[in-house]
Each structure stands twice: as structure tokens, then as C-alpha cells.
Scaffold this motif. Structure first.
Motif, PDB file in Angstrom:
ATOM      1  N   SER A  33       0.804  -1.227   0.000  1.00  0.00           N
ATOM      2  CA  SER A  33       0.000   0.000   0.000  1.00  0.00           C
ATOM      3  C   SER A  33       0.838   1.279   0.000  1.00  0.00           C
ATOM      4  O   SER A  33       0.480   2.243  -0.699  1.00  0.00           O
ATOM      5  CB  SER A  33      -0.958   0.009   1.197  1.00  0.00           C
ATOM      6  OG  SER A  33      -1.952  -0.973   1.042  1.00  0.00           O
ATOM      7  N   HIS A  36       1.563   2.986  -3.365  1.00  0.00           N
ATOM      8  CA  HIS A  36       0.464   3.480  -4.199  1.00  0.00           C
ATOM      9  C   HIS A  36      -0.200   4.663  -3.510  1.00  0.00           C
ATOM     10  O   HIS A  36      -0.463   4.639  -2.306  1.00  0.00           O
ATOM     11  CB  HIS A  36      -0.570   2.368  -4.449  1.00  0.00           C
ATOM     12  CG  HIS A  36      -0.051   1.242  -5.283  1.00  0.00           C
ATOM     13  ND1 HIS A  36       0.805   0.280  -4.782  1.00  0.00           N
ATOM     14  CD2 HIS A  36      -0.252   0.926  -6.593  1.00  0.00           C
ATOM     15  CE1 HIS A  36       1.104  -0.579  -5.734  1.00  0.00           C
ATOM     16  NE2 HIS A  36       0.483  -0.210  -6.837  1.00  0.00           N
ATOM     17  N   ASP A 104      -8.474   2.084  -5.961  1.00  0.00           N
ATOM     18  CA  ASP A 104      -7.938   1.650  -7.252  1.00  0.00           C
ATOM     19  C   ASP A 104      -7.702   0.141  -7.270  1.00  0.00           C
ATOM     20  O   ASP A 104      -7.034  -0.412  -6.381  1.00  0.00           O
ATOM     21  CB  ASP A 104      -6.618   2.381  -7.526  1.00  0.00           C
ATOM     22  CG  ASP A 104      -6.194   2.275  -8.971  1.00  0.00           C
ATOM     23  OD1 ASP A 104      -6.749   1.440  -9.704  1.00  0.00           O
ATOM     24  OD2 ASP A 104      -5.294   3.046  -9.371  1.00  0.00           O
ATOM     25  N   ARG A 106      -5.756  -1.396  -9.141  1.00  0.00           N
ATOM     26  CA  ARG A 106      -4.354  -1.712  -9.408  1.00  0.00           C
ATOM     27  C   ARG A 106      -3.588  -2.050  -8.137  1.00  0.00           C
ATOM     28  O   ARG A 106      -2.547  -2.711  -8.195  1.00  0.00           O
ATOM     29  CB  ARG A 106      -3.687  -0.543 -10.136  1.00  0.00           C
ATOM     30  CG  ARG A 106      -4.144  -0.381 -11.584  1.00  0.00           C
ATOM     31  CD  ARG A 106      -3.534   0.837 -12.235  1.00  0.00           C
ATOM     32  NE  ARG A 106      -4.033   2.061 -11.615  1.00  0.00           N
ATOM     33  CZ  ARG A 106      -3.698   3.283 -12.027  1.00  0.00           C
ATOM     34  NH1 ARG A 106      -2.872   3.415 -13.047  1.00  0.00           N
ATOM     35  NH2 ARG A 106      -4.190   4.354 -11.428  1.00  0.00           N
ATOM     36  N   LEU A 107      -4.099  -1.640  -6.986  1.00  0.00           N
ATOM     37  CA  LEU A 107      -3.474  -2.028  -5.724  1.00  0.00           C
ATOM     38  C   LEU A 107      -3.604  -3.536  -5.514  1.00  0.00           C
ATOM     39  O   LEU A 107      -2.665  -4.194  -5.058  1.00  0.00           O
ATOM     40  CB  LEU A 107      -4.117  -1.267  -4.564  1.00  0.00           C
ATOM     41  CG  LEU A 107      -3.577  -1.561  -3.160  1.00  0.00           C
ATOM     42  CD1 LEU A 107      -2.077  -1.345  -3.093  1.00  0.00           C
ATOM     43  CD2 LEU A 107      -4.288  -0.699  -2.130  1.00  0.00           C
TER      44      LEU A 107
END
Length: 406
Positions: A33, A36, A104, A106-107
Motif C-alpha cells: 500500500s 500506491h 484503485d 491496481r493495488l
């Protein structure tokens, strides 16, 4: 007169399982995390549903089939056991629906890549690293008519679908990466977004249609083995390579260095062309690769392509885990979150059980979670599963005669 709607049964804490797997996911999520940028509202003191809680509840719903809707997830979030084990607060329908546009997907992609990043090198034929082999393919889920962003095609009526473009690891049967999209995204464009130097891609005829694309893969430092549409291919032979007895036994009838393309100015290459043809096959299989004869023999290339069919079994299994009778979120980002969560569930379940569970095993796990099956019945199902897995079976696609046109 319409029948009265039967309310969904109340979810009890005793029906929920797999807390430790979700905690394992949370540990990896906490590691990735900081890399991002969170949504600006993440640190708002008025926010009670944070991205860690939101993603954890998604996994809770996928691991526990008793939770079949967003309302069920919100109800489960109010249980003390859920709040204690996952560190979450009660989630309302409004906050859960809003979160799909804030956090998101994408995480979760980064979490998936971290979970499968520890596969050690494994020597394979010709010195090729088995850990680098990737079967690339895609599969579709049909979605609700109101999800306009997922419009796929119009045949008598508009059809909407979500496509998952996956990189499947042959070494251990796990997804190395995935890219959810609407149904119209081309497979080649999707792979272009997931290229990684050092990986070796195995794909069907959709990937071998564009010869300039093959040069892109080579320039990116990737190996490839793709099938060609032999009725459209134009070949200029540069060198005929000798065939060994093993190549001939594998059905190889041609092994050449070639240029591909119809016109001289547009030809691409040089590439390696391997043609497999046997009397019991419906049609010859034309394969193109950038691996030279010193690296992989023609028979070894034919054997590698035969293993491409393993990804179809993975797709069938994934759709048992993620049947999508109900999407917890309907936006493009929300659907991507649910698909990434399913891939993460697949990795965690496989590692927990030591192998990919079959459809029957998934059903038994679901029965146990819903308190329909006893611990003894679950233990017996696990014993039979292990016995079935260790039994020697003939591979479904073990011979070239079983090849079907892609």
C-alpha cells in the motif's frame, strides 16, 4: 397475484470461514500500500470504510458462498467476529457502493504479483527457466445489461461482457498476472501492457497474427511461442534445420529459419518456424518462436505449446470460484476489484491446500461453511481429493492427436 419476496436468511458468524487467509492477504496489502497513492478521502476522519476494509470484505464474500450480495457483505460487516478478525467497522450500502469508484483496483494487482513473486528458478528443457513460462489467453464473463461500459458486440441485441487477460504460470498453475477489461480489448494490446523482460509467452493464433508484434516481443527481451494462421501466412525460408528422431516422433515435419510477410519490404524476422503434422490430426499446427535450435529443439517447442491447454482448465476452475451470479460492484473499476480478488483467492486457496481444489472440493468447502456438511464429511472429502490427485492419469491433451484448432 405475485408471490411475496422471501427475505434472505440472516448470516451468522459461525457460517464464515477462512479468516487466516484474509489476514494473510491483509499483511501483503499493508506491505504494498505505501507504494500506491491513496484516494484523497482515505485520511478523512469522517470516513469509516477504508480501502483495506473494502478489499477485505470482498475476499470475505468470495471465500464464503453464504454471502451472495452486497447487502450480505454489509450485514457480515456488522458481526463482531468480522470486526474483530478483520479490523473493520460496519459498512453501509451507500459507503460500500461509493467505495468502488474511490479505491484503485491496481493495488490488488500489486498484491497478486507480490503473492506469486517468490517462485524460484526451475531448469527446464534446453536450459529454459520453467518459472518464466507464461501461457497468455483470455476469458469472458457476461455481465448485466445496465453495465454499458462493458458493451462487447451487437448480434440481434447488445451483449455486454468482461474479459480477463491472464498470464498463467506453467510451473505451478498459478496466475502470474491479469488485466480485466471490457470484452473488446484486443489480446495483443492487453499483453503489451503486461510485458516483462525475461518471460516466455505461449499463445494461440490471435497473438501470432501480427508479425510486427512478434518483433516487439523480441525487442522487449521476451521469449515467445505462438501459433500462426497457416492459411494466411507468407513464408520466405532462409534455412532448413535438420530434424532429430525425437522431433519426428513428436510429429514435427518442418523446422526452418524464416521471414514472415507477403511483400519484401514488409517482411519480419528472422523467426523460427516449426510445423507439426500427423495423420491423426485435423490440420497441421504452425508455430513461430524466437528460440533458436541451440536453445530448444523443435520437439521441445511442440511439447511446450501442447501445455498451453492447461490454462483452459484454470479458467473453468476460476469460474467455479467466481461464478458471478451477482457482482458486488458494477462499475469498471469495481468489477476489476472483484476479479483481482478472485485471482488472489485462487492463489491463497491453492497454497493452503497444496494444490488447486476441484469443483467438488469447492462445493464441499461451501457446504461446510454453510454448516450443511460436518467436519468428518469434509475430512473424508479432503482424503478422497488427495487420493484422486495422486492417482496417475493420462493427460487430457497428452498427444498431438488431441489438438483442436484454436
Amino acid at each position: 397475484m405475485a408471490a411475496a419476496r422471501v427475505p434472505a436468511p440472516k448470516i451468522e458468524a459461525a457460517q464464515l470461514r477462512h479468516w487466516k487467509l484474509i489476514e494473510q492477504f491483509q499483511r501483503v496489502l499493508d506491505e504494498v500500500s505505501p507504494q500506491h497513492q491513496p484516494h484523497r478521502s482515505e485520511h478523512d476522519p469522517r470516513r469509516t470504510l477504508h480501502q483495506r476494509d473494502y478489499f477485505s470484505l470482498f475476499l470475505l464474500g468470495l471465500f464464503n458462498p453464504v454471502i451472495s450480495s452486497m447487502r450480505g457483505l454489509c450485514q457480515a460487516s456488522r458481526l463482531q467476529r468480522t470486526q474483530r478478525s478483520l479490523g473493520t467497522l460496519p459498512a453501509s450500502l451507500g459507503s460500500f457502493s461509493e467505495a468502488q469508484s474511490l479505491f484503485d483496483a491496481r493495488l490488488l494487482q500489486a498484491v497478486l504479483e507480490r503473492l506469486v513473486a517468490d517462485l524460484p528458478p526451475q531448469p527446464g528443457p534446453g536450459g529454459v527457466d520453467l518459472a518464466a513460462l507464461r501461457v497468455v489467453d483470455s476469458t469472458l464473463w457476461y455481465v448485466l445489461p445496465r453495465m454499458d461500459w462493458a458493451t462487447w458486440r451487437s448480434q440481434y441485441k447488445d451483449q455486454r461482457a468482461v474479459r480477463l487477460h491472464i498470464k498463467y504460470r506453467l510451473a505451478d498453475g498459478l496466475p502470474a498476472g491479469g488485466l480485466p477489461s471490457n470484452g473488446v480489448l484486443c489480446e495483443r494490446k492487453a499483453l503489451r501492457q503486461q510485458l516483462k523482460a525475461g518471460e516466455f509467452y505461449i499463445g494461440d493464433r490471435n497473438y501470432g497474427m501480427n508479425y510486427r508484434y512478434l518483433e516487439e516481443l523480441q525487442s522487449a527481451g521476451c521469449g515467445f511461442l505462438m501459433r500462426l494462421r497457416q492459411n494466411q501466412v507468407k513464408v520466405e525460408t532462409l534455412q532448413e534445420l535438420p530434424l532429430s528422431q525425437r522431433d519426428i516422433e513428436a510429429g514435427v515435419c518442418r523446422d526452418e529459419r524464416v521471414m514472415l510477410g507477403e511483400r519484401a519490404l514488409c517482411r519480419r524476422g528472422p523467426f523460427r518456424l516449426v510445423v507439426v503434422d500427423r495423420p491423426d490430426m485435423e490440420e497441421p499446427v504452425w508455430l513461430v518462436s524466437n528460440q533458436m535450435a541451440e536453445e530448444l529443439s523443435a520437439g521441445e517447442l511442440a511439447g511446450l505449446y501442447r501445455q498451453r491447454w492447461e490454462v483452459e482448465g484454470f479458467f473453468r476452475w476460476l469460474k467455479c470460484l467466481l461464478p458471478c451470479r451477482h457482482w458486488f460492484a458494477e462499475s469498471e473499476n469495481g468489477v476489476a476489484i472483484q476479479i483481482y480478488a478472485a485471482l488472489i483467492c485462487a492463489v491463497l486457496l491453492t497454497r493452503r491446500l497444496g494444490r488447486r481444489p476441484s469443483k467438488r472440493m469447492l462445493e464441499m468447502l461451501a457446504f461446510h461453511q454453510m454448516q450443511t456438511a460436518s467436519k468428518e464429511e469434509l475430512a473424508e472429502a479432503l482424503r478422497l481429493e488427495v487420493k484422486r490427485a495422486t492417482r496417475v492419469r493420462k493427460p487430457r491433451y497428452g498427444t498431438l492427436s488431441n489438438w483442436k484448432p484454436a
